[in-house]
Design an enzyme around this catalytic site. Structure first.
Site, PDB file in Angstrom:
ATOM      1  N   GLU A 211       0.817  -1.216   0.000  1.00  8.27           N
ATOM      2  CA  GLU A 211       0.000   0.000   0.000  1.00  8.27           C
ATOM      3  C   GLU A 211       0.851   1.265   0.000  1.00  8.27           C
ATOM      4  OE1 GLU A 211      -2.487  -3.294   0.666  1.00  8.27           O
ATOM      5  OE2 GLU A 211      -0.711  -2.702   1.831  1.00  8.27           O
TER       6      GLU A 211
ATOM      7  N   GLN B 107      -7.452  -1.926  -1.518  1.00  2.68           N
ATOM      8  CA  GLN B 107      -8.466  -2.977  -1.579  1.00  2.68           C
ATOM      9  C   GLN B 107      -9.441  -2.955  -0.408  1.00  2.68           C
ATOM     10  OE1 GLN B 107      -6.786  -6.866  -2.146  1.00  2.68           O
ATOM     11  NE2 GLN B 107      -6.615  -6.604  -4.356  1.00  2.68           N
TER      12      GLN B 107
ATOM     13  N   HIS C 157     -11.553  -7.322   6.359  1.00  2.00           N
ATOM     14  CA  HIS C 157     -12.423  -7.053   5.222  1.00  2.00           C
ATOM     15  C   HIS C 157     -13.709  -6.351   5.649  1.00  2.00           C
ATOM     16  CE1 HIS C 157      -9.906 -10.581   4.178  1.00  2.00           C
ATOM     17  NE2 HIS C 157      -9.726  -9.875   3.085  1.00  2.00           N
TER      18      HIS C 157
END
Length: 741
Positions: free
Chosen positions: A463, A485, A534
């Site tokens: 990142e 993401q 997530h």
């Protein structure tokens, strides 16, 4: 101008004694090479000595000013003056991102630009004067727009990813015919210390450069490690830098003695020419010493042996250069010392003039460069004709036509990216898996096939490198749209937003900008997937970054309009924008019942959503429910159930989480006198805290309640529902608030 401390006096006396004792060589014409086989003439060596001496006297003046309370910065470059040779090896048009000890580099570079006065410019920074031509009194940094020195703060190694990104973007800008401030054959130079070379950010950036070049992509960057052998008080092993970087495949390695002017000049020239010719990364280890301590009142004697301090003194580059000028027959001892004193007198005189220069005196003046805003110009840019983006209204890659057909949020983002890529040559879309795969959730599907790998491309799984590429591309004339993401992953690279992107405009007084729209898939409520990484529901780390725009669309039409607005704000005002896309809403179609398609929305035509303006659903007079992202459809369903019981609520979709839509928020709060904030982020550090504060600060005297997710990471599976905000809790909180009357 105050007393000279013992170490400063020792440096001065050592220089005078060693130069005076040097044995003059045969007189050499200044236009001749300074020594047999030398790449520099005698005149050029005198010029570099002047740059070294200027940097040294600037250090001494900064320390004196600070001791007397008339200056505010004294991290010096003493011992590193060999980097003047690196500046001489490069062109003024080569962008430079400098270490805070690269003072002689800055002096030598600035002296090559007509009209610049590096002495005055540096001292204005030390004095925190408004007249400082780079930061305007906000920080002492080495920076100059005319000299192509991009200002850096002293965050360790954090500027390396940006430097790599800029090197990557140079040729791409030329090939795509995007206007760029730097020539196609430019070399990016990035300097840093030996301690910084061990930082994960440095290791990641250098790895990115090598990895990218390994694939045949040009990355013309010269990494310059100014190795003084110590990081504050922690020694660096003498052989470590060579061991770590000297034999790495794909990284050309050079080494020079920064105390030996001719060696430094010849090696730096060879390194710069190699990078310019091969368009690949190189690493120059410039061996230096650190004199006068780390910074300010740091006393080296407390942690360094006297023998080590004496050894460093013997390698003082200013003294070594002065001795060389004498022994090479370029100047006499008296001439060298007189030159040294003349520079010192000019620095002292300038210091006496600048310390009393006006300082910043208001918060408004300090913060002026943080969030430039020209909403009318942004709107005009956002609403430019996009006919080129959809010739004959051909279908976009995901099958959405853009002709009024209702879309999901994911389709709307894809559709808008398609329009922007087709309309604007300066737009780049990139990140992990965004190219061939089209993103984890298909949001960028088909874009690479349509616009090619130069416009839409995959990056490393890092990142910091993703955002560093964006920061560098922004300097090269692009409007980059990188993707992270998942929201949890942005924390791996948060300093690239906080310490680099958000500070560039601030510390350059708006002379440099970081146009950037980073798309981040975020928030929670994914079904059957994830857990914490997530389903991250915390944005506290983003909300306190000064000047950062945070967009959080809940609907397809807003996603299209807000993305368009962010891109235009980046292009027009250089804004840094975080575009948070609710993963759970990407493919949502229904709102009230299965099959109703009520969460789909058409995105045809040109739409713009002004930054800091909310979207309001309904005109209910009993209750105002404030929410955003996943909370919006939940609140709309709650409002419908309340209406069935005779309670009429309006739902305010904040959309913009920074800056908050305070006027719309207050207007709708006053319309009902009761505000319920439904916040899917955590109770501590969540968005609801800011909303409450905004209402209270504005004098709202009605009732306020909030309902949030728990202060917890999001667990896997059904347990997630125990800590996340849900409709039942929203409705219960609404009932309690209404019952207070």
């Amino acid at each position: 101008m105050g007393h000279i401390n013992e170490r400063e006096a020792e440096l001065d006396q050592w220089f005078r004694a060693e130069v005076a004792a040097a044995k003059p060589g045969p007189v050499r014409a200044q236009h001749e090479p300074a020594a047999p086989g030398a790449t520099r003439t005698g005149a050029q060596c005198l010029e570099l000595f002047d740059a070294q001496t200027t940097s040294r006297h600037l250090d001494l003046a900064a320390r004196r000013l600070t001791r007397e309370g008339r200056g505010y910065y004294s991290i010096g470059s003493s011992g590193h003056e060999g980097n003047a040779a690196v500046a001489a090896a490069l062109r003024v048009t080569d962008p430079a991102l400098l270490h805070y000890r690269s003072g002689a580099f800055f002096v030598q570079r600035a002296r090559q630009v007509p009209g610049l006065d590096p002495i005055r410019d540096v001292l204005l920074g030390v004095a925190a004067a408004v007249a400082d031509p780079i930061s305007g009194g906000r920080h002492k940094v080495f920076g100059s727009r005319p000299a192509n020195v991009i200002p850096q703060t002293s965050t360790i190694a954090s500027h390396l990813p940006r430097a790599v990104g800029l090197a990557f973007a140079l040729e791409r800008a030329a090939q795509l015919r995007v206007p760029c401030d730097y020539p196609e054959d430019a070399v990016v130079v990035c300097s840093f210390g030996d301690a910084s070379a061990n930082h994960s950010t440095a290791a990641g950036a250098i790895n990115t450069a090598v990895h990218t070049a390994h694939q045949g992509v040009p990355v013309p960057i010269l990494f310059v490690c100014e190795d003084n052998g110590i990081g504050i008080s922690v020694p660096t092993p003498r052989t470590w830098i060579e061991h770590a970087y000297g034999s790495r495949p794909g990284l050309q390695y050079f080494a020079a003695d920064g105390s030996d002017l001719l060696d430094a000049a010849a090696t730096a020239t060879a390194a710069a020419e190699w990078v310019r010719a091969h368009r690949r990364p190189a690493f120059l280890r410039l061996r230096t010493v650190r004199l006068l301590g780390h910074a300010g009142s740091d006393l080296e004697a407390a942690y360094r042996k006297p023998a080590d301090l004496a050894a460093d003194l013997r390698r003082d580059p200013v003294t070594r250069t002065g001795e060389f000028l004498v022994t090479a027959g370029i100047a006499t001892p008296a001439e060298v010392i007189a030159r040294y004193d003349e520079v010192g007198a000019r620095v002292t005189a300038a210091a006496e003039m600048v310390w009393s220069e006006p300082k910043l005196t208001s918060a408004a003046a300090v913060t002026a460069p943080l969030a430039p805003s020209r909403p009318t110009v942004v709107r005009t840019d956002a609403l430019r004709d996009t006919a080129a983006a959809q010739p004959g209204r051909s279908p976009t890659p995901d099958g959405a036509t853009g002709d009024g057909t209702p879309m999901t949020l994911a389709q709307a983002v894809n559709h808008t990216l398609t329009q922007l890529l087709a309309r604007d040559d300066d737009v780049l879309v990139f990140g992990e898996d965004v190219g061939r795969k089209g993103g984890v959730y298909g949001v960028t599907k088909g874009l690479q096939q349509r616009f090619g790998m130069r416009r839409v491309f995959d990056t490393l799984l890092d990142e910091q490198s993703v955002l560093g590429t964006a920061l560098g591309a922004g300097l090269a004339g692009f409007v980059p749209i990188p993707e992270i993401q998942y929201l949890a992953y942005v924390h791996n690279a948060e300093d690239q937003l906080r310490g680099e992107a958000a500070t560039l405009s601030f510390f350059s007084a708006g002379r440099y900008h970081n146009p950037l729209v980073v798309r981040i898939a975020g928030f929670a409520y994914q079904k059957g997937f994830g857990g914490h990484f997530h389903n991250d529901n915390s944005i506290a780390a983003l909300r306190d970054i000064p000047g950062l725009v945070i967009a959080a669309p809940a609907r397809a039409d807003d996603a299209a309009a807000m993305l368009r607005t962010c891109v235009s704000a980046a292009r027009v005002d250089g804004r840094v924008c975080a575009f948070l896309e609710p993963i759970a809403l990407y493919h949502t179609r229904d709102l009230y019942r299965p099959g109703d398609g009520a969460w789909l929305a058409p995105v045809s035509g040109l739409r713009h959503a002004e930054i800091g303006r909310a979207r309001v659903e309904g005109t209910g007079s009993h209750l105002t429910i404030v929410s955003f992202a996943n909370g919006v459809p939940m609140c709309l369903r709650v409002a419908r159930r309340l209406a069935a019981r005779g309670v009429h609520a309006r739902v305010v979709d904040l959309r913009w989480l920074a800056p908050l839509p305070q006027d719309d928020l207050l207007d709708n709060a006053r319309a009902t006198g009761r505000v319920l904030i439904a916040d899917e982020t955590r109770r501590s550090g969540g968005v609801s805290e800011a909303v409450c504060a905004a209402l209270l600060d504005a004098g709202f005297d009605g009732r306020i309640a909030r309902v949030t997710s728990e202060d917890s990471f999001v667990p896997l599976g059904p347990a997630a529902s125990t800590v996340l905000l849900d409709e039942a809790r929203i409705e219960s909180a609404a009932d309690k608030l209404l019952a207070m009357d």
